[in-house]
Design a protein around this motif. Structure first.
Motif, PDB file in Angstrom:
ATOM      1  N   ILE A  90       7.456  17.516  34.117  1.00 18.22           N
ATOM      2  CA  ILE A  90       8.237  18.421  33.602  1.00 18.22           C
ATOM      3  C   ILE A  90       9.743  17.935  33.544  1.00 18.22           C
ATOM      4  N   ALA A  91       9.964  16.919  34.117  1.00 18.71           N
ATOM      5  CA  ALA A  91      11.435  16.281  34.106  1.00 18.71           C
ATOM      6  C   ALA A  91      11.307  15.540  32.786  1.00 18.71           C
ATOM      7  N   ASP A  92      10.116  14.806  32.214  1.00 17.82           N
ATOM      8  CA  ASP A  92       9.946  14.291  31.022  1.00 17.82           C
ATOM      9  C   ASP A  92      10.298  15.451  29.909  1.00 17.82           C
ATOM     10  N   TYR A  93       9.532  16.521  30.105  1.00 14.60           N
ATOM     11  CA  TYR A  93       9.549  17.612  29.056  1.00 14.60           C
ATOM     12  C   TYR A  93      11.043  18.004  28.836  1.00 14.60           C
ATOM     13  N   LYS A  98      14.003  19.648  22.330  1.00 13.34           N
ATOM     14  CA  LYS A  98      14.837  19.912  21.220  1.00 13.34           C
ATOM     15  C   LYS A  98      15.233  21.376  21.000  1.00 13.34           C
ATOM     16  N   LEU A  99      16.308  21.448  20.086  1.00 16.30           N
ATOM     17  CA  LEU A  99      16.641  22.767  20.042  1.00 16.30           C
ATOM     18  C   LEU A  99      15.590  23.866  19.337  1.00 16.30           C
ATOM     19  N   ASP A 105       7.982  27.750  25.880  1.00 10.59           N
ATOM     20  CA  ASP A 105       7.957  26.627  26.690  1.00 10.59           C
ATOM     21  C   ASP A 105       8.908  26.407  27.636  1.00 10.59           C
ATOM     22  N   PHE A 106      10.237  26.908  27.583  1.00 12.16           N
ATOM     23  CA  PHE A 106      11.172  26.982  28.400  1.00 12.16           C
ATOM     24  C   PHE A 106      11.017  27.770  29.588  1.00 12.16           C
ATOM     25  N   ALA A 107      10.331  28.839  29.308  1.00  6.72           N
ATOM     26  CA  ALA A 107       9.873  29.894  30.501  1.00  6.72           C
ATOM     27  C   ALA A 107       8.851  29.383  31.415  1.00  6.72           C
ATOM     28  N   LEU A 130      17.479  22.894  33.102  1.00  8.64           N
ATOM     29  CA  LEU A 130      16.585  23.743  32.260  1.00  8.64           C
ATOM     30  C   LEU A 130      17.402  24.867  31.960  1.00  8.64           C
ATOM     31  N   SER A 131      18.073  25.682  32.849  1.00  8.61           N
ATOM     32  CA  SER A 131      18.812  26.889  32.483  1.00  8.61           C
ATOM     33  C   SER A 131      20.039  26.683  31.655  1.00  8.61           C
ATOM     34  N   TYR A 132      20.689  25.725  31.792  1.00  9.61           N
ATOM     35  CA  TYR A 132      21.952  25.426  31.128  1.00  9.61           C
ATOM     36  C   TYR A 132      21.529  25.147  29.711  1.00  9.61           C
ATOM     37  N   LEU A 133      20.381  24.091  29.480  1.00 11.98           N
ATOM     38  CA  LEU A 133      19.903  23.953  28.184  1.00 11.98           C
ATOM     39  C   LEU A 133      19.357  25.318  27.318  1.00 11.98           C
ATOM     40  N   VAL A 134      18.733  26.196  28.269  1.00 10.96           N
ATOM     41  CA  VAL A 134      18.339  27.403  27.516  1.00 10.96           C
ATOM     42  C   VAL A 134      19.515  28.046  27.126  1.00 10.96           C
ATOM     43  N   SER A 135      20.761  28.149  27.778  1.00  9.47           N
ATOM     44  CA  SER A 135      22.029  29.002  27.512  1.00  9.47           C
ATOM     45  C   SER A 135      22.333  28.187  26.249  1.00  9.47           C
ATOM     46  N   LEU A 136      22.393  26.827  26.225  1.00  7.15           N
ATOM     47  CA  LEU A 136      23.044  25.958  25.277  1.00  7.15           C
ATOM     48  C   LEU A 136      22.335  26.385  24.012  1.00  7.15           C
ATOM     49  N   ALA A 137      20.988  26.109  24.207  1.00  6.02           N
ATOM     50  CA  ALA A 137      20.047  26.350  22.693  1.00  6.02           C
ATOM     51  C   ALA A 137      20.120  27.933  22.374  1.00  6.02           C
ATOM     52  N   THR A 138      20.433  28.957  23.112  1.00  4.30           N
ATOM     53  CA  THR A 138      20.251  30.086  22.549  1.00  4.30           C
ATOM     54  C   THR A 138      21.779  30.441  21.863  1.00  4.30           C
ATOM     55  N   LYS A 139      22.965  29.822  22.257  1.00  2.00           N
ATOM     56  CA  LYS A 139      24.243  30.024  21.706  1.00  2.00           C
ATOM     57  C   LYS A 139      24.014  29.142  20.361  1.00  2.00           C
ATOM     58  N   THR A 140      23.432  27.788  20.418  1.00  2.00           N
ATOM     59  CA  THR A 140      23.393  27.236  19.211  1.00  2.00           C
ATOM     60  C   THR A 140      22.703  27.941  17.899  1.00  2.00           C
TER      61      THR A 140
END
Length: 212
Positions: A90-93, A98-99, A105-107, A130-140
């Protein structure tokens, strides 16, 4: 979507000094050669590939601890090895996301990490990332360029589907064109004969009267 993790408030670097020992674990490691994975007194190094072992080593080194140290005592070494491999995978995932990675997949990754965390695995930092990346992806994804790119990608997909649907008709037209070309070649050969005859008549001596 993502619950709070045990170490969400921690603010450590991903790769601290390799000279720092691992606290609270059975043994410590300075470099990869000294890194051994032991669960309930059993060494499980032979059950883990060299590549996965190195990746797990990097995760442990980043947190200054063996991530599996807090696993429930009821978990045997075979099951624990599976948990270690699952964590590393999962760390590899997360590293490779990507955006364009889907929210599903995130969930799914967070759900799997939650199960690992309940088992006592130290994966809070992975859930935080993961939580931070989800937030960043949502904003982007909300910025105009991202929206237009998604629309253009969808439009291109529709056009490609339309092209695919036209291919059978295009094949029919190409076959019909080839038949016409063959027919034209035959007709052209005959026309060339008529053309030569006509040119011969046009260039005949003036003394010749074609009407006689």
């Amino acid at each position: 979507m993502f619950g709070k993790t045990r170490d969400e408030s921690e603010n450590s670097e991903d790769f601290p000094s390799k000279n720092v020992g691992v606290a609270g674990c059975q043994g410590s490691f300075i470099d990869f050669k000294e890194f051994n994975i032991t669960v309930n007194g059993f060494s499980v190094d032979s059950m883990v590939t060299e590549n996965m072992r190195r990746k797990y080593y990097e995760l442990c080194l980043a947190r200054n601890t063996y991530l599996h140290h807090g696993l429930l005592k009821s978990i045997n070494h075979i099951f624990a090895t599976g948990i270690i491999l699952e964590t590393t995978t999962i760390a590899d995932y997360i590293r490779g996301c990507k955006l364009s990675t889907s929210d599903d997949d995130f969930a799914m990754w967070d759900k799997r990490l939650n199960v690992l965390e309940v088992s006592g695995m130290n994966v809070g930092f992975l859930r935080s990332r993961l939580s931070y990346l989800v937030s960043l992806a949502t904003k982007t994804r909300q910025i105009p360029e991202s929206k237009r790119y998604a629309e253009a990608k969808l439009e291109r997909g529709c056009m490609e589907q339309e092209i695919q649907s036209l291919k059978p008709r295009l094949r029919e037209l190409k076959q019909a064109t080839r038949k016409l070309e063959i027919e034209m070649d035959v007709l052209e050969a005959k026309i060339q004969i008529y053309e030569r005859t006509f040119e011969e008549e046009a260039n005949s001596p003036w003394s010749r009267d074609p009407r006689k």
